[in-house]
Design an enzyme around this catalytic site. Structure first.
Site, PDB file in Angstrom:
ATOM      1  CG  ASP A  69      -2.183   0.758   0.944  1.00  0.00           C
ATOM      2  OD1 ASP A  69      -2.958   0.317   0.087  1.00  0.00           O
ATOM      3  OD2 ASP A  69      -2.381   1.826   1.558  1.00  0.00           O
ATOM      4  CB  SER A  70       2.463   3.155  -2.147  1.00  0.00           C
ATOM      5  OG  SER A  70       1.796   2.699  -3.298  1.00  0.00           O
TER       6      SER A  70
HETATM    7  P1  ITT Z   1      -3.608  -1.888  -5.668  1.00  0.00           P
HETATM    8  O1  ITT Z   1      -4.372  -1.376  -4.452  1.00  0.00           O
HETATM    9  O2  ITT Z   1      -4.415  -2.766  -6.530  1.00  0.00           O
HETATM   10  O3  ITT Z   1      -2.263  -2.464  -5.277  1.00  0.00           O
HETATM   11  P2  ITT Z   1      -3.469   0.929  -6.290  1.00  0.00           P
HETATM   12  O4  ITT Z   1      -2.817   1.709  -7.379  1.00  0.00           O
HETATM   13  O5  ITT Z   1      -4.924   1.211  -6.003  1.00  0.00           O
HETATM   14  O6  ITT Z   1      -3.241  -0.630  -6.590  1.00  0.00           O
HETATM   15  P3  ITT Z   1      -2.757   1.923  -3.653  1.00  0.00           P
HETATM   16  O7  ITT Z   1      -4.109   1.793  -3.056  1.00  0.00           O
HETATM   17  O8  ITT Z   1      -1.563   1.517  -2.814  1.00  0.00           O
HETATM   18  O9  ITT Z   1      -2.610   1.093  -4.989  1.00  0.00           O
HETATM   19  O10 ITT Z   1      -2.584   3.433  -4.129  1.00  0.00           O
HETATM   20  C1  ITT Z   1      -1.350   3.960  -4.400  1.00  0.00           C
HETATM   21  C2  ITT Z   1      -1.527   5.185  -5.293  1.00  0.00           C
HETATM   22  O11 ITT Z   1      -0.511   6.146  -4.908  1.00  0.00           O
HETATM   23  C3  ITT Z   1      -1.246   4.837  -6.740  1.00  0.00           C
HETATM   24  O12 ITT Z   1      -2.417   4.483  -7.441  1.00  0.00           O
HETATM   25  C4  ITT Z   1      -0.636   6.135  -7.278  1.00  0.00           C
HETATM   26  O13 ITT Z   1      -1.639   7.052  -7.631  1.00  0.00           O
HETATM   27  C5  ITT Z   1       0.112   6.671  -6.048  1.00  0.00           C
HETATM   28  N1  ITT Z   1       1.504   6.160  -6.061  1.00  0.00           N
HETATM   29  C6  ITT Z   1       2.045   5.213  -5.263  1.00  0.00           C
HETATM   30  N2  ITT Z   1       3.319   4.979  -5.587  1.00  0.00           N
HETATM   31  C7  ITT Z   1       3.598   5.780  -6.626  1.00  0.00           C
HETATM   32  C8  ITT Z   1       4.735   5.978  -7.413  1.00  0.00           C
HETATM   33  O14 ITT Z   1       5.842   5.293  -7.238  1.00  0.00           O
HETATM   34  N3  ITT Z   1       4.657   6.871  -8.399  1.00  0.00           N
HETATM   35  C9  ITT Z   1       3.528   7.580  -8.618  1.00  0.00           C
HETATM   36  N4  ITT Z   1       2.412   7.454  -7.926  1.00  0.00           N
HETATM   37  C10 ITT Z   1       2.426   6.548  -6.926  1.00  0.00           C
END
Ligand code: ITT
Length: 193
Positions: A69-70
């Site tokens: 989660d990021s």
């Molecule tokens: P999953 O839950 O299916 O893994 P998700 O994209 O919805 O995919 P998250 O809920 O963890 O994942 O949301 C993280 C969001 O934060 C991601 O969709 C991006 O918009 C942003 N994000 C995270 N890491 C990033 C990165 O390295 N570069 C750019 N944006 C990032």
């Protein structure tokens, strides 16, 4: 570590999988994308969200699983969008964030990443990484995904989207979290289910 054991990466985001596998390859670890619905609790803690989702997936699959989660935390917006980054990216996107920051002097921000891993013999373990930086004045670059065109890591001039992928990995929250996971796991043996 047993090279034959595969780890399911529960995610719908293929960019995360590509980055994670690039970071983990020196450790001899490969993740397999498993695009299925994660159970995501409402929390301001990425670690708590990732742990809960990993445990729920583990209960169902009973094999080694990993969840990540990021999010992007912007200081002038009190940490917004944080755990809501995925939704905010899909709705207002990078342009929306730039508008919210118009006229703000403080452009400080951080990307954070929490990795939760579970396997039958090792149990649940979490790892995290952070990348400090700032929000650029305009969108720049086409590499990467999400908020990459507006994030400049500390001490650098280029946004993540302007950097070659390996350079992003050196500075990124995902790089830090997955390197911690990779060095920990390479000293262990995962039992086959
Ligand atoms: P999953 O839950 O299916 O893994 P998700 O994209 O919805 O995919 P998250 O809920 O963890 O994942 O949301 C993280 C969001 O934060 C991601 O969709 C991006 O918009 C942003 N994000 C995270 N890491 C990033 C990165 O390295 N570069 C750019 N944006 C990032």
């Amino acid at each position: 570590m047993s090279a034959m054991v595969s780890i399911l990466f529960i995610t719908n985001n293929e960019h995360k999988v590509e980055e994670a596998n690039r970071i983990l390859s020196p450790f001899g670890i490969r993740l397999e994308m498993s695009p299925q619905k994660k159970v995501e609790i409402q929390s301001d803690s990425l670690v708590r969200i990732a742990r809960y989702a990993a445990l729920t997936a583990a209960k169902k699959l009973k094999s080694p699983v990993l969840v990540e989660d990021s999010g992007l935390f912007i200081r002038a917006l009190n940490g917004f969008p944080g755990p809501f980054s995925s939704y905010v990216q899909k709705t207002i996107g990078c342009e929306g964030i730039l508008k919210l920051l118009q006229g703000r002097e403080d452009r400080g921000a951080a990307f954070r990443c929490a990795v939760a891993f579970w396997s039958p013999n090792l149990g649940l373990h979490t790892f995290h990484g952070e990348s400090l930086g700032r929000i650029s004045l305009t969108m720049r670059g086409h590499a990467g995904f999400g908020f990459d065109p507006i994030f400049v890591p500390s001490g650098e001039d280029l946004t993540f989207a302007e950097m070659p992928p390996e350079q992003k990995d050196l500075f990124s929250h995902r790089g830090a979290a997955f390197r911690a996971f990779g060095s920990w796991l390479s000293s262990k043996i995962i039992a086959k289910p």
